[in-house]
Design a protein around this motif. Structure first.
Motif, mmCIF file in Angstrom:
data_model
loop_
_atom_site.group_PDB
_atom_site.id
_atom_site.type_symbol
_atom_site.label_atom_id
_atom_site.label_comp_id
_atom_site.label_asym_id
_atom_site.label_seq_id
_atom_site.Cartn_x
_atom_site.Cartn_y
_atom_site.Cartn_z
ATOM 1 N N GLU A 1 -14.266 18.574 -1.277
ATOM 2 C CA GLU A 1 -14.044 19.384 -0.080
ATOM 3 C C GLU A 1 -13.997 20.862 -0.434
ATOM 4 O OE1 GLU A 1 -11.277 18.754 3.705
ATOM 5 O OE2 GLU A 1 -10.124 19.362 1.938
ATOM 6 N N ALA A 2 -13.257 21.204 -1.497
ATOM 7 C CA ALA A 2 -13.182 22.600 -1.935
ATOM 8 C C ALA A 2 -14.554 23.108 -2.357
ATOM 9 C CB ALA A 2 -12.181 22.735 -3.085
ATOM 10 N N LEU A 3 -15.338 22.265 -3.024
ATOM 11 C CA LEU A 3 -16.682 22.641 -3.451
ATOM 12 C C LEU A 3 -17.571 22.947 -2.247
ATOM 13 C CD1 LEU A 3 -19.044 22.875 -5.469
ATOM 14 C CD2 LEU A 3 -19.269 20.378 -5.344
ATOM 15 N N GLU A 4 -17.527 22.092 -1.246
ATOM 16 C CA GLU A 4 -18.351 22.326 -0.054
ATOM 17 C C GLU A 4 -17.968 23.630 0.630
ATOM 18 O OE1 GLU A 4 -19.755 20.070 4.057
ATOM 19 O OE2 GLU A 4 -18.001 19.356 2.958
ATOM 20 N N TYR A 5 -16.664 23.857 0.786
ATOM 21 C CA TYR A 5 -16.214 25.094 1.429
ATOM 22 C C TYR A 5 -16.627 26.315 0.609
ATOM 23 C CZ TYR A 5 -13.281 22.265 4.543
ATOM 24 O OH TYR A 5 -12.837 21.374 5.474
ATOM 25 N N ALA A 6 -16.510 26.211 -0.718
ATOM 26 C CA ALA A 6 -16.885 27.341 -1.572
ATOM 27 C C ALA A 6 -18.373 27.643 -1.457
ATOM 28 C CB ALA A 6 -16.517 27.041 -3.034
ATOM 29 N N ALA A 7 -19.201 26.600 -1.403
ATOM 30 C CA ALA A 7 -20.640 26.813 -1.259
ATOM 31 C C ALA A 7 -20.970 27.449 0.085
ATOM 32 C CB ALA A 7 -21.377 25.481 -1.411
ATOM 33 N N LEU A 8 -20.266 27.023 1.127
ATOM 34 C CA LEU A 8 -20.497 27.607 2.449
ATOM 35 C C LEU A 8 -20.079 29.080 2.494
ATOM 36 C CD1 LEU A 8 -19.249 24.686 4.740
ATOM 37 C CD2 LEU A 8 -21.585 25.587 4.652
ATOM 38 N N GLY B 1 -4.667 32.047 3.035
ATOM 39 C CA GLY B 1 -3.412 31.430 2.636
ATOM 40 C C GLY B 1 -3.486 29.949 2.361
ATOM 41 N N VAL B 2 -4.641 29.291 2.644
ATOM 42 C CA VAL B 2 -4.758 27.837 2.463
ATOM 43 C C VAL B 2 -5.990 27.460 1.656
ATOM 44 C CG1 VAL B 2 -3.478 27.273 4.552
ATOM 45 C CG2 VAL B 2 -5.951 27.630 4.688
ATOM 46 N N LEU B 3 -6.763 28.447 1.208
ATOM 47 C CA LEU B 3 -8.009 28.154 0.501
ATOM 48 C C LEU B 3 -8.016 28.785 -0.895
ATOM 49 C CD1 LEU B 3 -10.550 28.770 3.430
ATOM 50 C CD2 LEU B 3 -9.856 26.565 2.502
ATOM 51 N N ASP B 4 -6.862 28.760 -1.559
ATOM 52 C CA ASP B 4 -6.753 29.419 -2.864
ATOM 53 C C ASP B 4 -7.726 28.831 -3.881
ATOM 54 O OD1 ASP B 4 -4.838 31.043 -1.828
ATOM 55 O OD2 ASP B 4 -3.133 29.986 -2.689
ATOM 56 N N HIS B 5 -7.832 27.495 -3.918
ATOM 57 C CA HIS B 5 -8.738 26.877 -4.894
ATOM 58 C C HIS B 5 -10.187 27.222 -4.565
ATOM 59 C CE1 HIS B 5 -10.076 24.306 -8.035
ATOM 60 N NE2 HIS B 5 -10.644 23.423 -7.233
ATOM 61 N N VAL B 6 -10.508 27.292 -3.295
ATOM 62 C CA VAL B 6 -11.854 27.688 -2.881
ATOM 63 C C VAL B 6 -12.136 29.113 -3.338
ATOM 64 C CG1 VAL B 6 -13.349 28.113 -0.889
ATOM 65 C CG2 VAL B 6 -11.850 26.120 -0.920
ATOM 66 N N ALA B 7 -11.161 29.983 -3.193
ATOM 67 C CA ALA B 7 -11.331 31.381 -3.623
ATOM 68 C C ALA B 7 -11.605 31.467 -5.119
ATOM 69 C CB ALA B 7 -10.086 32.184 -3.262
#
Length: 413
Positions: A281-288, A329-335
């Motif tokens: 999930e984090a990977l998909e959000y990061a790619a987007l 505030g909720v996407l730290d790993h994505v960042a």
């Protein structure tokens, strides 16, 4: 033959045989069969999707498992395995038909999976108990029945996890051990909640008779409500991320659909490497969101091709994008993934294992998309040749090898 066809054929065969046997021998304790059948049908009618690949019917699942382990003084003749399968199958069909007529989403494969897992629970419970074993004042019998119930619920969960892992392996090319790990994780977090609710429903019915289901109905409804709230929050979350991703397309900093294509390829690579659902999930959000930082640059790249920019510009954009994402505030790993998504492998992850492999996945996925995506003109083989020149220096060798497997399997945007 696909796994879905095998699952439907197996579930259909089990249901047909069970219905024939039940019709021949007759329905025992029809009032209990009717009550649990209604609960299963209602649960099927109000099922919902948690994410893109799973749906949940907690009321139907709990009611079916409860009927599979029904045994007690209030139940004169406990249902046989064939009757349990038959009632579950007929009630499931009765719940699906209204959804189909109303044009609501439903999946026969998912329903058949549920039927097969209930059959496994019924068989396991029948093997561990005898018809004369009921809830009495003796604690030994109570412990044995409770243990048999738990074993039946676990057998249902494990069988469904094995089936789900096989489907994920076929559909998403995930390694089977990783797919099974994910399914078992879901079972321990969600499946056991429905299983334990089913055990409580069975115990209450066994001791209180038909007053049992109304007593346990409140926990069932709370379970349904909690799952729906979670599902709604997930959909809102995804919609917000996708809206943020489209901002770069609207501003001309990425080509139309570029972020979605990059995310699709990143997810395919993550599946191939067996990442956990949370990391996927984090990977998909990061790619987007990998291109969000480009909005701070002076001018868009021609056609959204960020590879045409200097390394300094790309890394500055990645840092800015990570800072923007962190403010949520909720996407730290994505960042963190986005922050290192333009780091060259030789000077990044090769020397710093703390950098997530997801950053390398986004880097490779973005490069491949810009070489092969709409308007780029390069063939997959030519793009792989270009990316291959950067193995070990620009790109993570493990990720490039995964991309090579995916392209070899015919991946297309």
């Amino acid at each position: 033959m696909g796994s879905g066809v095998v699952i439907v054929a197996t579930g259909g065969a089990l249901a047909l045989i069970a219905i024939v046997l039940t019709a021949r021998h007759g329905v025992t304790e029809w009032q209990y069969a009717l009550v649990f059948g209604v609960l299963i049908a209602v649960g099927e009618m109000v099922q919902f999707r948690v994410d893109r690949i799973r749906n949940r019917a907690p009321i139907a699942t709990s009611a079916a498992l409860a009927y599979a382990v029904l045994r007690g003084p209030a139940v004169g003749v406990p249902p046989e395995v064939a009757q349990i399968i038959a009632v579950t199958a007929v009630a499931t069909a009765a719940g699906i038909v209204p959804r189909a007529i109303a044009g609501l989403w439903w999946d026969i494969v998912v329903s058949c999976r549920r039927g097969i897992s209930v059959a496994c629970a019924a068989v396991a419970f029948a093997v561990l108990t005898t018809p004369d074993l009921v809830w009495t004042g003796r604690w030994q019998e109570a412990i044995w029945i409770a243990g048999a119930m738990l074993a039946a619920v676990l057998s249902a969960g494990i069988s469904d996890a094995l089936i789900g892992a096989g489907q994920a392996t076929e559909r998403y090319n995930r390694p089977f051990p990783a797919a099974l790990r994910d399914e078992l994780s879901v079972m321990t977090r969600i499946g056991l909640a429905m299983g334990i609710t089913g055990m409580l429903l069975a115990a209450a019915t066994a001791l209180l008779g038909l007053w049992g289901p109304p007593v346990v109905l409140v926990p069932l409804l709370l379970t349904q409500f909690a799952f729906r709230r979670y599902s709604s929050a997930q959909r809102t979350y995804r919609a917000t991320v996708r809206s943020m991703a489209r901002s770069t397309e609207i501003a001309g900093f990425s080509s139309p659909g570029q972020n979605a294509r990059t995310a699709a390829l990143a997810v395919a690579i993550g599946n191939d490497l067996g990442l956990t659902p949370a990391r996927m999930e984090a990977l998909e959000y990061a790619a987007l969101l990998s291109g969000v930082g480009q909005l701070a640059l002076a001018d868009p790249s021609p056609g959204g091709a960020s590879l045409l920019r200097t390394r300094e510009e790309r890394q500055r954009a990645a840092e800015i994008g990570a800072s923007v994402i962190e403010r949520s505030g909720v996407l730290d790993h994505v960042a963190e993934i986005v922050r290192h998504s333009n780091d060259p492998y030789r000077h990044g992850r090769a020397n710093n294992s703390a950098i997530p492999v997801e950053s390398g996945i986004v880097n490779v996925a973005l490069a491949y998309e810009q070489l092969v995506g709409e308007g780029s003109g390069q063939s997959p083989d030519k793009a792989m040749e270009s990316i291959g020149l950067g193995i070990g220096a620009e790109y993570d060798p493990v990720v490039v090898e995964s991309l090579r497997r995916i392209v070899g399997r015919g991946f297309r945007f």
